[in-house]
Design an enzyme around this catalytic site. Structure first.
Site, short mmCIF file in Angstrom:
data_model
loop_
_atom_site.label_atom_id
_atom_site.label_comp_id
_atom_site.label_asym_id
_atom_site.label_seq_id
_atom_site.Cartn_x
_atom_site.Cartn_y
_atom_site.Cartn_z
N GLY A 39 0.86 -1.17 0.00
CA GLY A 39 0.00 0.00 0.00
C GLY A 39 0.90 1.23 0.00
O GLY A 39 1.86 1.30 0.77
N LYS A 40 0.62 2.19 -0.86
CA LYS A 40 1.54 3.31 -1.03
C LYS A 40 1.80 4.07 0.27
O LYS A 40 2.94 4.38 0.60
CB LYS A 40 1.01 4.25 -2.11
CG LYS A 40 1.02 3.63 -3.49
CD LYS A 40 0.55 4.58 -4.56
CE LYS A 40 0.56 3.88 -5.91
NZ LYS A 40 1.89 3.34 -6.28
N ASN A 183 4.49 9.47 -11.74
CA ASN A 183 5.46 8.81 -12.61
C ASN A 183 5.09 9.15 -14.05
O ASN A 183 4.15 9.90 -14.31
CB ASN A 183 5.52 7.30 -12.34
CG ASN A 183 4.21 6.58 -12.66
OD1 ASN A 183 3.36 7.07 -13.41
ND2 ASN A 183 4.04 5.41 -12.09
N THR A 219 8.78 11.17 -12.05
CA THR A 219 9.74 10.07 -11.95
C THR A 219 9.64 9.24 -13.23
O THR A 219 8.55 8.93 -13.71
CB THR A 219 9.49 9.20 -10.71
OG1 THR A 219 8.12 8.75 -10.70
CG2 THR A 219 9.73 10.02 -9.44
N GLY A 224 15.37 8.12 -14.90
CA GLY A 224 15.66 9.13 -13.89
C GLY A 224 14.46 9.94 -13.47
O GLY A 224 13.36 9.40 -13.29
N ASP A 251 7.25 4.73 -3.96
CA ASP A 251 6.97 5.01 -2.55
C ASP A 251 8.26 5.31 -1.79
O ASP A 251 8.29 6.19 -0.93
CB ASP A 251 6.24 3.82 -1.92
CG ASP A 251 4.95 3.49 -2.65
OD1 ASP A 251 4.30 4.43 -3.14
OD2 ASP A 251 4.62 2.30 -2.76
N GLY A 286 9.69 -7.32 -2.99
CA GLY A 286 8.71 -6.81 -2.02
C GLY A 286 8.56 -5.30 -2.13
O GLY A 286 9.29 -4.62 -2.86
N SER A 290 11.11 -3.81 1.10
CA SER A 290 12.29 -3.46 0.28
C SER A 290 12.85 -2.08 0.61
O SER A 290 13.87 -1.68 0.04
CB SER A 290 11.93 -3.51 -1.21
OG SER A 290 11.12 -2.40 -1.57
#
Length: 298
Positions: A39-40, A183, A219, A224, A251, A286, A290
């Protein structure tokens, strides 16, 4: 008082890694899986906490096994759980994630569960008012998100909106946003400009600034990132890493960028920090699990 407050969702991430992402009707054999926090909002909170920041996380979960995973994961990452609303009527959210281990790219289905029932009345606005920065996404009901952005702006907080998943927004949203962090796919949704390179990113960002947003950060994955406030422009190449799973990279970026701002760093320093943290997060499987720690940056 914590410097950063996040409104967002927790979902239990079920990540499956294999040689490819299956297409419709196809069954493949994977080689690894992970069940962990996602979940963000949750991922962003974990990113901040692991880097030494203090963060409030406002969310809603179900009274079930995945809800217990949520509480355990947040407490393990030293995130206060007093702002987590537990519902007896709704399930904790879940995400099914397929990861191509060769490229790190993914395909995700999110079932939000309990957060879809979150209401303005359930939000403790004192938590927001006592912070420096308010960070949110578009995974909770839009009326709740807008309400919290307004509350934060009334108290002169820095508002950061990570517009994911992209959806139609009223013009009211844009006047309360200090930093807009799509993004490349999300930027295309809002501007209609398909981003293939830096020049496309620049054109898209300029259009977003003209919509009334003060600062835009697009993003670009392995290409980049691009930042502008209508006057200054910054382009930074992606960190060179061997990515195995890009889930949660955005995230990691948003969480660490927010932390940089809360520490008074310059915009370039914040972007460089976020770029590095996001890159590191792609080197393991993950989402929440992560997120890098502060010691990994040294």
């Amino acid at each position: 008082m914590n410097d950063i407050t996040i409104l967002g969702i927790f979902v239990a991430d079920l990540s499956f890694s294999g040689d490819k992402i299956p297409v419709s009707g196809e069954t493949i054999l994977g080689d690894n899986y992970n069940i962990g926090p996602g979940g963000k909002g949750c991922n962003q909170a974990i990113a901040i906490s692991r880097l030494g920041g203090k963060v409030n996380f406002i969310s809603k979960i179900g009274d079930d096994d995945y809800g217990k995973l949520a509480i355990n994961s947040l407490q393990k990452n030293k995130i206060d759980t007093k702002n987590i609303i537990i519902s007896k009527k709704h399930k904790t959210g879940v995400a099914g994630i397929h990861v191509d281990k060769n490229t790190g790219k993914n395909a995700i289905t999110v079932v939000r569960g309990a957060p879809t029932s979150l209401t303005k009345e359930e939000i403790d606005i004192k938590i927001i008012k006592q912070s420096k920065i308010f960070l949110t996404q578009l995974e909770v009901p839009l009326d709740v998100t807008l309400y919290c952005l307004k509350i934060a702006k009334e108290k002169n907080l820095i508002n950061i909106l990570n517009p994911a998943p992209a959806c139609e927004l009223s013009k009211d949203f844009f006047k309360f946003i200090d930093y807009f962090t799509p993004n490349e796919t999300e930027a295309e949704f809002y501007t209609g400009i398909k981003i293939k390179d830096k020049d496309d990113a620049k054109e898209s960002a300029k259009k977003l600034v003209n919509m009334g947003i003060k600062n835009v950060i697009i993003t670009l994955g392995e290409k980049g990132l691009f930042y502008t406030n209508g006057k200054e422009e910054i382009y930074i190449n992606a960190s060179k890493v061997s990515a195995i799973d890009t889930t949660g990279a955005g995230d990691a970026f948003n969480g660490s960028f927010s932390l940089g701002l809360s520490k008074g760093k310059s915009i370039r320093e914040c972007l460089e920090l976020a770029n590095r943290v996001a890159g590191l997060s792609t080197t393991r499987l993950g989402a929440g699990d992560s997120m890098p720690t502060l010691s990994e940056l040294h």
